[in-house]
Design an enzyme around this catalytic site. Structure first.
Site: not given
Ligand code: GLN
Length: 556
Positions: A197, A77, A19, A475, A524, A385, A387-388, A522
């Protein structure tokens, strides 16, 4: 609109030998070439494990969980797919054996099988075919179906049987089979070995699948002599034995496959008559990547530090943003568990600091230190997330006089729960809305795309304009009851969701800090190489500015 009004055709991609050969990138690359020929294409990923929901799997084991607009937690993916083609992925583009069995067992419980003996063939294999068709929908010319796992595994057998039956039922000209294998270089012999192969194709033929082309992965181009040998033993035309060597940049793969005629072969097999492929934009992209004018180094302060697959989309988004700033982006992983009030000073040498998403208490205090350091030293900061959330906690503790502030995720009894679970909210019409559980174990995860209004005059507004729509997977939320205290202390709330009025973006005024933003979503997941993502582009731009400013200081 699809190019022809014929029915959808299928390309099934299997893997052999081992894999992790890059089946996802190969599938996405073929899809990209077909798209450049004017075809409407989608991709589907079948995962041969029993988990019903990839969202509950550890990123250690399985890499990142990718989130679609419609809130599906999927295999990473699908992220490659969205970065390579224009079709957006949905819940139905990824399914697991677990989901197939769940569906079959639910039908059995409902009595749908009318008392018949329920068996792998035909019931499970029929269900797989139904899921594949549903994933393809009826709007695409070609659906490329990537079958996870390795041929010869017990696990993937029902998938292989199902697609074999599908091609039989659909008849000639409707399905093609691609097999990705490994051709290892054996240093002691100084040779590329074709035996694995040969054996892997034999396994495939035992099941009744004759590959139309082989994608032979090796660390180097495979010479014609070996290709001829593989062709003979594997019973695949020589032009179908395609060499896929290691490249330093995944965006080179479409050109590599096209140069060897893969799309021509697939279109001939599927009787698709299209304009020729045009990979001009891929060449331009590769050229941009290879000739940057600048370089920045970003500190990524996270937990799964040694496994960059956990942050696949994030890495790509940063790279894309670099491309659009003519900049090579170097990412250095900093284990937040190693960050202490003393060691955090090591972050001074970075051009910017990023705290990515994450779950659980481990390493959180280090991330809070990183946010504080970035704020105090005026280093560009992007918090995603979690990080905020840590940026908010940090601001509460040190600027809003809320000593001991925390998220209830890490400290349920905290004196100041500035981040907490919010399960209910009131809609503008006064009705109380409840967040619904979207995954069995996920509880009240906020998933998928939601839109927010952005406050004029903020950095977020400069980046996004009036409205932003981004994907979520978390969450906990900024606690409404503390917002006044935080904003009074100078934190700016620059975006809130249109429906639930939840805090989406926090930032510092540019009069105080050059670039400090935390986002609850997110971003990204929506970045592609083509435009780059506005938030990441702005972040890299800020990193460049910070670098220039530092250089000036040193010179002075
Ligand atoms: N653990 C945090 C929450 O659940 C942030 C989740 C995350 O960074 N995706 O809210």
């Amino acid at each position: 609109m699809r190019a022809s009004n014929a029915m959808t055709k299928f390309v099934f991609v299997t893997g052999g030998v081992v894999s992790s050969l890059g089946k996802g990138i190969a599938s996405a690359s073929l899809a990209a070439i077909l798209e450049s020929r004017g075809l409407k294409v989608t991709l589907i990923k079948l995962d041969p494990y029993l988990n019903v929901d990839p969202g509950t799997m550890s990123p250690f084991q399985h890499g990142e969980v990718f989130v679609t607009d419609d809130g599906a937690e999927t295999d990473l993916d699908l992220g490659h797919y969205e970065r390579f083609i224009t079709t957006r992925m949905k819940k139905t583009n990824n399914f697991t054996t677990g989901q197939i069995y769940k569906s079959v067992l639910e039908k059995e419980r409902r009595g749908d099988y009318l008392g018949k003996t329920v068996q792998v063939i035909p019931h499970v294999t029929n269900e797989i075919q139904e899921f594949v068709r549903r994933g393809a929908g009826d709007e695409v010319d070609v659906a490329i179906v990537e079958i996870g796992g390795t041929v010869g595994d017990i696990e993937s057998l029902p998938f292989l049987e199902a697609v074999r039956q599908m091609s039989l039922k659909m008849g000639p000209g409707s399905c093609a089979f691609l097999h990705l294998t490994l051709v290892p270089w054996i240093p002691a012999a100084g040779e590329l070995k074709t035996k694995p192969t040969q054996h892997s194709v034999q396994k495939l033929r035992e099941i009744g699948i004759m590959p139309d082309a082989l994608l032979c992965r090796a660390d180097r181009p495979i010479p014609d002599e070996e290709r001829a040998k593989i062709s003979l033993f594997a019973n695949v035309h020589e032009f179908g034995v395609i060499s896929v060597w290691d490249v330093d940049n995944i965006y080179k793969v479409p050109r590599m496959l096209h140069a060897q005629g893969l799309d021509e072969l697939i279109c001939a097999k599927l009787q698709l008559h299209t304009k020729p492929a045009n990979l001009g934009r891929w060449d331009k992209l590769v050229d941009e990547v290879e000739h940057p004018q600048h370089e920045v180094t970003i500190a990524m302060c996270g937990k799964y530090v040694d496994l960059s697959d956990s942050y696949k989309s994030l890495n790509e988004a940063l790279r894309h943003a670099g491309i659009h700033n003519h900049t090579r982006v170097k990412i250095e992983y900093v284990d937040s568990e190693d960050l202490t009030p003393t060691s955090v000073a090591n972050l001074a040498r970075f051009d910017a600091i990023l705290v990515p998403g994450g779950f659980g208490k481990r390493g959180v205090e280090g991330k809070i230190l990183a946010a504080q350091y970035a704020r105090e030293k005026k280093i560009p900061y992007l918090g995603i997330c979690l990080g905020m959330q840590v940026a908010t906690i940090e601001y509460a503790r040190h600027k809003a006089g809320l000593a001991g502030a925390n998220s209830t995720e890490f400290e349920p009894e905290t004196a100041h729960p500035v981040i907490a679970l919010i399960d209910e909210w009131e809609d503008p019409d006064g009705s109380v809305q409840k967040r619904t559980a979207q995954s069995d174990l996920g509880g009240t995860m906020r998933l998928g795309a939601q839109s927010s209004d952005v406050k004029p005059g903020t950095l977020a507004h400069e980046i996004y304009g009036n409205v932003l729509t981004e994907r979520h997977r978390h969450r906990y939320e900024a606690n409404e009851n503390y917002l006044d205290r935080l904003t009074d202390a100078g934190l700016v709330i620059s975006a809130i969701t249109q429906r639930e009025k939840l805090t989406e973006v926090v930032e510092l005024p540019t009069s105080v800090h050059p670039w400090f933003i935390g986002v609850q979503f997110h971003p990204e997941f929506k970045s592609t190489p083509w435009g780059g993502h506005p938030l990441f582009k702005s972040f890299i731009h800020a990193a460049l500015a910070h670098q220039a400013e530092r250089a000036e200081k040193v010179a002075a």
